[in-house]
Design a protein around this motif. Structure first.
Motif, PDB file in Angstrom:
ATOM      1  N   GLN A 136       6.577  11.359   3.141  1.00 22.30           N
ATOM      2  CA  GLN A 136       5.155  11.427   3.693  1.00 22.30           C
ATOM      3  C   GLN A 136       4.322  11.890   2.393  1.00 22.30           C
ATOM      4  OE1 GLN A 136       3.327  10.285   6.497  1.00 22.30           O
ATOM      5  NE2 GLN A 136       2.067  11.030   5.342  1.00 22.30           N
ATOM      6  N   THR A 137       4.629  12.791   1.538  1.00 21.74           N
ATOM      7  CA  THR A 137       3.943  12.645   0.534  1.00 21.74           C
ATOM      8  C   THR A 137       3.709  11.698  -0.279  1.00 21.74           C
ATOM      9  OG1 THR A 137       4.221  15.433   1.320  1.00 21.74           O
ATOM     10  CG2 THR A 137       3.560  14.567  -1.527  1.00 21.74           C
ATOM     11  N   LEU A 138       4.627  10.972  -0.560  1.00 23.39           N
ATOM     12  CA  LEU A 138       4.256   9.940  -1.151  1.00 23.39           C
ATOM     13  C   LEU A 138       3.649   9.023  -1.160  1.00 23.39           C
ATOM     14  CD1 LEU A 138       8.849   8.963  -2.475  1.00 23.39           C
ATOM     15  CD2 LEU A 138       6.494   8.729  -3.723  1.00 23.39           C
ATOM     16  N   ARG A 139       3.544   8.992   0.784  1.00 22.15           N
ATOM     17  CA  ARG A 139       2.765   7.329   1.812  1.00 22.15           C
ATOM     18  C   ARG A 139       1.010   8.298   1.302  1.00 22.15           C
ATOM     19  NH1 ARG A 139       4.407   4.847   6.261  1.00 22.15           N
ATOM     20  NH2 ARG A 139       6.591   4.591   6.810  1.00 22.15           N
ATOM     21  N   THR A 140       1.072   9.412   0.890  1.00 27.00           N
ATOM     22  CA  THR A 140      -0.537  10.228   0.605  1.00 27.00           C
ATOM     23  C   THR A 140      -0.171   9.995  -0.447  1.00 27.00           C
ATOM     24  OG1 THR A 140      -0.289  12.157   2.700  1.00 27.00           O
ATOM     25  CG2 THR A 140      -1.909  12.304   0.459  1.00 27.00           C
ATOM     26  N   ILE A 141       0.263   9.858  -1.524  1.00 24.27           N
ATOM     27  CA  ILE A 141      -0.607   9.469  -2.885  1.00 24.27           C
ATOM     28  C   ILE A 141      -0.490   8.556  -3.146  1.00 24.27           C
ATOM     29  CG2 ILE A 141       0.879   9.313  -5.562  1.00 24.27           C
ATOM     30  CD1 ILE A 141       2.754  12.349  -4.586  1.00 24.27           C
ATOM     31  N   HIS A 142       0.116   6.764  -2.450  1.00 24.42           N
ATOM     32  CA  HIS A 142       0.006   6.418  -2.673  1.00 24.42           C
ATOM     33  C   HIS A 142      -1.277   5.963  -2.428  1.00 24.42           C
ATOM     34  CE1 HIS A 142       1.380   1.703  -1.206  1.00 24.42           C
ATOM     35  NE2 HIS A 142      -0.236   1.156  -2.333  1.00 24.42           N
ATOM     36  N   ARG A 143      -1.406   6.021  -1.510  1.00 20.33           N
ATOM     37  CA  ARG A 143      -2.990   5.356  -0.535  1.00 20.33           C
ATOM     38  C   ARG A 143      -3.832   6.340  -1.435  1.00 20.33           C
ATOM     39  NH1 ARG A 143      -6.277  10.159   1.234  1.00 20.33           N
ATOM     40  NH2 ARG A 143      -4.148  10.626   2.028  1.00 20.33           N
ATOM     41  N   ARG A 144      -4.188   7.465  -2.339  1.00 20.68           N
ATOM     42  CA  ARG A 144      -4.789   8.265  -3.113  1.00 20.68           C
ATOM     43  C   ARG A 144      -5.330   7.648  -4.205  1.00 20.68           C
ATOM     44  NH1 ARG A 144      -2.227  13.952  -3.294  1.00 20.68           N
ATOM     45  NH2 ARG A 144      -2.931  14.724  -0.860  1.00 20.68           N
ATOM     46  N   VAL A 145      -3.921   6.805  -4.691  1.00 24.89           N
ATOM     47  CA  VAL A 145      -4.365   5.841  -5.766  1.00 24.89           C
ATOM     48  C   VAL A 145      -4.810   4.797  -5.646  1.00 24.89           C
ATOM     49  CG1 VAL A 145      -2.790   4.365  -7.456  1.00 24.89           C
ATOM     50  CG2 VAL A 145      -1.938   6.994  -6.903  1.00 24.89           C
ATOM     51  N   LEU A 146      -4.860   3.925  -4.269  1.00 23.06           N
ATOM     52  CA  LEU A 146      -5.547   2.953  -4.452  1.00 23.06           C
ATOM     53  C   LEU A 146      -6.614   3.248  -3.611  1.00 23.06           C
ATOM     54  CD1 LEU A 146      -3.260   1.566  -2.153  1.00 23.06           C
ATOM     55  CD2 LEU A 146      -3.253   0.490  -4.071  1.00 23.06           C
ATOM     56  N   GLU A 147      -7.595   3.929  -3.664  1.00 26.33           N
ATOM     57  CA  GLU A 147      -8.450   4.991  -3.108  1.00 26.33           C
ATOM     58  C   GLU A 147      -9.100   4.705  -4.271  1.00 26.33           C
ATOM     59  OE1 GLU A 147      -7.984   7.247   0.902  1.00 26.33           O
ATOM     60  OE2 GLU A 147      -8.454   8.070  -0.378  1.00 26.33           O
ATOM     61  N   ARG A 148      -8.566   5.645  -5.216  1.00 22.87           N
ATOM     62  CA  ARG A 148      -9.248   5.968  -6.423  1.00 22.87           C
ATOM     63  C   ARG A 148      -9.883   4.861  -7.748  1.00 22.87           C
ATOM     64  NH1 ARG A 148      -7.665  10.444  -4.058  1.00 22.87           N
ATOM     65  NH2 ARG A 148      -8.860  12.526  -4.095  1.00 22.87           N
ATOM     66  N   GLY A 149      -8.638   3.564  -7.150  1.00 23.38           N
ATOM     67  CA  GLY A 149      -8.520   2.567  -8.027  1.00 23.38           C
ATOM     68  C   GLY A 149      -7.455   2.860  -8.745  1.00 23.38           C
ATOM     69  N   VAL A 150      -6.522   3.600  -8.914  1.00 21.87           N
ATOM     70  CA  VAL A 150      -5.749   3.314 -10.162  1.00 21.87           C
ATOM     71  C   VAL A 150      -4.884   2.631 -10.040  1.00 21.87           C
ATOM     72  CG1 VAL A 150      -4.194   4.888 -11.356  1.00 21.87           C
ATOM     73  CG2 VAL A 150      -6.288   6.002 -10.158  1.00 21.87           C
ATOM     74  N   THR A 151      -4.454   1.944 -11.212  1.00 22.22           N
ATOM     75  CA  THR A 151      -3.634   0.800 -11.048  1.00 22.22           C
ATOM     76  C   THR A 151      -2.264   1.768 -11.437  1.00 22.22           C
ATOM     77  OG1 THR A 151      -4.783  -1.462 -12.140  1.00 22.22           O
ATOM     78  CG2 THR A 151      -2.413  -1.135 -11.691  1.00 22.22           C
ATOM     79  N   SER A 152      -0.886   0.911 -10.934  1.00 21.14           N
ATOM     80  CA  SER A 152       0.625   2.499 -10.714  1.00 21.14           C
ATOM     81  C   SER A 152       1.134   1.800 -10.517  1.00 21.14           C
ATOM     82  CB  SER A 152       0.309   3.045  -9.539  1.00 21.14           C
ATOM     83  OG  SER A 152       0.395   2.386  -7.985  1.00 21.14           O
ATOM     84  N   SER A 153       2.353   1.250 -11.073  1.00 23.87           N
ATOM     85  CA  SER A 153       3.686   1.048 -11.128  1.00 23.87           C
ATOM     86  C   SER A 153       4.266   1.745  -9.550  1.00 23.87           C
ATOM     87  CB  SER A 153       4.397   1.139 -12.283  1.00 23.87           C
ATOM     88  OG  SER A 153       4.095   1.075 -12.974  1.00 23.87           O
ATOM     89  N   LEU A 154       4.427   0.766  -8.773  1.00 27.53           N
ATOM     90  CA  LEU A 154       5.032   0.902  -7.286  1.00 27.53           C
ATOM     91  C   LEU A 154       7.033   0.534  -6.886  1.00 27.53           C
ATOM     92  CD1 LEU A 154       4.169   2.526  -4.607  1.00 27.53           C
ATOM     93  CD2 LEU A 154       4.220   0.553  -4.029  1.00 27.53           C
ATOM     94  N   TYR A 155       7.276   1.375  -6.577  1.00 27.71           N
ATOM     95  CA  TYR A 155       8.859   0.608  -6.444  1.00 27.71           C
ATOM     96  C   TYR A 155       9.575   1.377  -5.220  1.00 27.71           C
ATOM     97  CZ  TYR A 155      14.335  -0.452  -7.462  1.00 27.71           C
ATOM     98  OH  TYR A 155      14.797  -1.535  -7.778  1.00 27.71           O
ATOM     99  N   VAL A 156       9.344  -0.376  -3.759  1.00 27.43           N
ATOM    100  CA  VAL A 156      10.206  -0.111  -2.624  1.00 27.43           C
ATOM    101  C   VAL A 156      11.346   0.308  -1.700  1.00 27.43           C
ATOM    102  CG1 VAL A 156       7.589  -0.854  -2.151  1.00 27.43           C
ATOM    103  CG2 VAL A 156       9.668  -2.240  -2.158  1.00 27.43           C
ATOM    104  N   GLU A 157      11.427   0.418  -1.131  1.00 20.40           N
ATOM    105  CA  GLU A 157      13.318   0.633  -1.121  1.00 20.40           C
ATOM    106  C   GLU A 157      14.155  -0.663  -0.977  1.00 20.40           C
ATOM    107  OE1 GLU A 157      15.309   2.296   3.368  1.00 20.40           O
ATOM    108  OE2 GLU A 157      14.237   3.465   1.841  1.00 20.40           O
ATOM    109  N   GLU A 158      13.461  -1.224  -0.437  1.00 23.14           N
ATOM    110  CA  GLU A 158      13.986  -3.130   0.244  1.00 23.14           C
ATOM    111  C   GLU A 158      14.113  -3.816  -1.847  1.00 23.14           C
ATOM    112  OE1 GLU A 158      11.786  -1.351   3.707  1.00 23.14           O
ATOM    113  OE2 GLU A 158      11.714  -1.959   1.276  1.00 23.14           O
TER     114      GLU A 158
END
Length: 135
Positions: free
Chosen positions: A66-88
């Motif tokens: 849940q915290t990772l989802r929140t962090i992901h949402r914050r990154v997108l809302e603030r327009g910060v380009t990030s690296s993301l790795y999904v379980e699959e």
């Protein structure tokens, strides 16, 4: 010393080998985005040459899903380009397959297991709020 912070947040229940694997992949994304983060080559006393490393420390944090989802949402809302790795992505074996599985998900259903970002220190602290130092 640095105006920015380089942070990686990992899902807290990953096995160690997956944490290391995800960290390596996410770091490569930040290096690709910010090539100036790489310093000069290293040379030992005998004159052997080694690869250059990051000039900036990397903070590794952990969080629940849940915290990772929140962090992901914050990154997108603030327009910060990030690296993301999904379980699959653990079930694939190369970049093309990684991107194919990655594009099957949106932020609301992605099973994020790791996210990395580099931005202004205070912004990174706000985005990663709720994550903790990885034990």
């Amino acid at each position: 010393m640095f105006d920015t912070k380089f942070a990686i947040v990992l899902h807290d229940d990953l096995p160690v080998w997956q944490k290391l694997n995800v960290t390596a992949f996410l770091t490569s994304g930040i290096v690709a985005q910010f090539p100036d983060i790489i310093g000069e080559p290293y040379r030992d006393r005998s004159g052997n040459l080694y690869n250059p490393l990051s000039i900036q420390p990397v903070i590794v944090l952990s969080a629940d899903r849940q915290t990772l989802r929140t962090i992901h949402r914050r990154v997108l809302e603030r327009g910060v380009t990030s690296s993301l790795y999904v379980e699959e992505m653990f079930s694939t074996g190369h970049d093309l397959a990684n991107r194919a599985v990655f594009e099957q998900f949106a932020p609301d259903d992605a099973k994020v297991v790791g996210i990395a970002l580099r931005a202004e220190k205070k912004l990174v602290d706000k985005i990663t709020k709720g994550a903790r130092m990885d034990p």
